[in-house]
Design a protein around this motif. Structure first.
Motif, short mmCIF file in Angstrom:
data_model
loop_
_atom_site.label_atom_id
_atom_site.label_comp_id
_atom_site.label_asym_id
_atom_site.label_seq_id
_atom_site.Cartn_x
_atom_site.Cartn_y
_atom_site.Cartn_z
N ALA A 36 -55.81 50.85 -14.40
CA ALA A 36 -54.43 50.95 -13.94
C ALA A 36 -53.48 50.29 -14.93
N ARG A 37 -53.91 49.16 -15.47
CA ARG A 37 -53.07 48.48 -16.47
C ARG A 37 -52.93 49.31 -17.73
N GLU A 38 -54.03 49.90 -18.21
CA GLU A 38 -53.98 50.74 -19.40
C GLU A 38 -53.11 51.96 -19.16
N ALA A 39 -53.19 52.54 -17.96
CA ALA A 39 -52.35 53.69 -17.64
C ALA A 39 -50.88 53.32 -17.72
N ALA A 40 -50.54 52.12 -17.22
CA ALA A 40 -49.15 51.67 -17.29
C ALA A 40 -48.72 51.43 -18.73
N ARG A 41 -49.62 50.84 -19.52
CA ARG A 41 -49.29 50.60 -20.93
C ARG A 41 -49.14 51.91 -21.69
N ARG A 42 -49.98 52.88 -21.37
CA ARG A 42 -49.89 54.18 -22.05
C ARG A 42 -48.56 54.87 -21.71
N ILE A 43 -48.12 54.76 -20.47
CA ILE A 43 -46.82 55.32 -20.08
C ILE A 43 -45.70 54.64 -20.85
N GLN A 44 -45.81 53.31 -21.00
CA GLN A 44 -44.79 52.57 -21.74
C GLN A 44 -44.78 52.98 -23.21
N CYS A 45 -45.98 53.15 -23.79
CA CYS A 45 -46.06 53.62 -25.18
C CYS A 45 -45.45 55.00 -25.33
N THR A 46 -45.73 55.87 -24.37
CA THR A 46 -45.14 57.22 -24.38
C THR A 46 -43.62 57.14 -24.36
N ASN A 47 -43.08 56.25 -23.54
CA ASN A 47 -41.63 56.08 -23.47
C ASN A 47 -41.06 55.58 -24.79
N HIS A 48 -41.78 54.67 -25.45
CA HIS A 48 -41.33 54.19 -26.75
C HIS A 48 -41.23 55.35 -27.74
N MET A 49 -42.24 56.21 -27.73
CA MET A 49 -42.24 57.32 -28.68
C MET A 49 -41.20 58.38 -28.31
N LYS A 50 -40.93 58.52 -27.02
CA LYS A 50 -39.85 59.44 -26.61
C LYS A 50 -38.50 58.95 -27.15
N GLN A 51 -38.32 57.63 -27.15
CA GLN A 51 -37.08 57.08 -27.71
C GLN A 51 -36.99 57.36 -29.20
#
Length: 329
Positions: A36-51
């Motif tokens: 669950a923690r890795e899934a949250a971190r992956r979503i955050q990484c995705t958001n960084h790259m979207k920016q």
């Protein structure tokens, strides 16, 4: 008659059984928590790259071209002039205008050789943009470097790297790209991608130059994990992990570079030409996300690129004009 009191409680055996059951439950629960923690971190990484993707498009809307990474270095060693990176150029488009407005676009952004004090030292020292770092990365977010004229500086090291292009013609895994010009120092740098150098016959890329389509072309990927040599030793080979950090383009066109890579090896591959030092031109992508990396496409979307991707498809994603059909990945 004497009444004996009866004391209730756990026996030692019962207590040990309860502790063992709790331990088993925790052991069963821990992987789920970690996932669950890795899934949250992956979503955050995705958001960084979207920016990064939004910044790419806003930069193009403003300047009618994508941010470029390097210009030819100039002057002799003691007065070396080396430019800024594409990451520096997009700062106003990732809500970093205040820092960007303090920067002066002169001098040696690598701060490696120039004997004159760099005017950007005070801005860049300990300057960290959270959106340039993958939350899953085990790598240090900063590093210290000794400058020529300003002493020691603490610089961010970014988790994301621009894609200059592909060493192999897109859609192939063995045919060397015929694209020209190519730059042959510290590996083979090929400018058939989106984030390219300018000068020596190369120009900044426009939207029209991405003839394969923005949905089929990656402009940035991850370098967010260690590489491992044949002895199992850890190697931090991020392309921003050298003099000047993510803010410098390196020595410019035709020599050592930073913050861009030319795809030549599969994800997580260590060694061989251009893939042994952070200033090399063919540093492979790495990722702390299980099974692959996040890739930012030129249309602004972000896709997961598995480690098992067909390498011919990967080269097609990094070559903006090969004409190859990108298959499923």
């Amino acid at each position: 008659m004497r009444i004996r009191k009866r004391f209730t409680g756990f026996t030692l055996v019962e207590l040990l059984v309860v502790i063992a059951i709790i331990g088993v439950l925790i052991a069963l629960l821990l992987p789920a928590v970690q996932q669950a923690r890795e899934a949250a971190r992956r979503i955050q990484c995705t958001n960084h790259m979207k920016q990064l993707g939004l910044a790419l498009h806003n930069y193009h809307d403003t300047y009618l071209k994508f941010p470029y990474n390097a210009e030819p270095q100039s002057a002799n060693v003691a007065d070396r002039l080396r430019g800024c990176s594409w990451i520096t150029r997009i700062l106003p488009f990732v809500e970093q205008t205040a820092a960007y407005n303090q920067m002066q676009f002169v001098g040696d952004w690598s701060m490696q050789d120039n004997s004159s004090s760099n005017p950007n030292y005070n801005v860049l020292n300990n300057y960290v943009v959270d959106g340039f770092y993958c939350p899953s990365s085990p790598l240090p977010p900063t590093q210290q470097r000794t400058t020529k004229a300003n002493g020691t500086i603490t610089l961010q090291v970014a988790s994301y790297v621009g894609v200059m292009g592909s060493y192999y013609k897109g859609g192939t895994s063995t045919t060397v790209s015929p694209f020209s010009p190519q730059f042959n120092s510290y590996g083979i740098a090929v400018g058939n991608g989106v984030i390219v150098p300018v000068g020596l016959g190369a120009n900044a890329i426009t939207m029209a130059s991405v003839v394969d389509g923005t949905t089929n072309t990656i402009f940035a990927g991850e370098q967010s994990n260690y590489q491992f040599d044949t002895s199992g030793n850890r190697k931090d080979l991020r392309s921003s992990g050298y003099y000047g950090g993510p803010w410098s383009c390196g020595a410019g066109t035709g020599t050592w570079t930073q913050n861009v890579t030319t795809l030549r090896y599969p994800i997580g591959t260590y060694g061989n030409t251009g893939n042994v030092d952070p200033y090399n031109t063919n540093i492979s992508f790495t990722s702390a996300h299980p099974g692959g990396m996040m890739g930012a496409l030129t249309d602004g979307s972000v896709r997961f690129v598995p480690e098992t991707i067909d390498f011919a498809i990967f080269t097609a994603l990094c070559d903006r004009q090969d004409g190859a059909v990108v298959g499923e990945y």
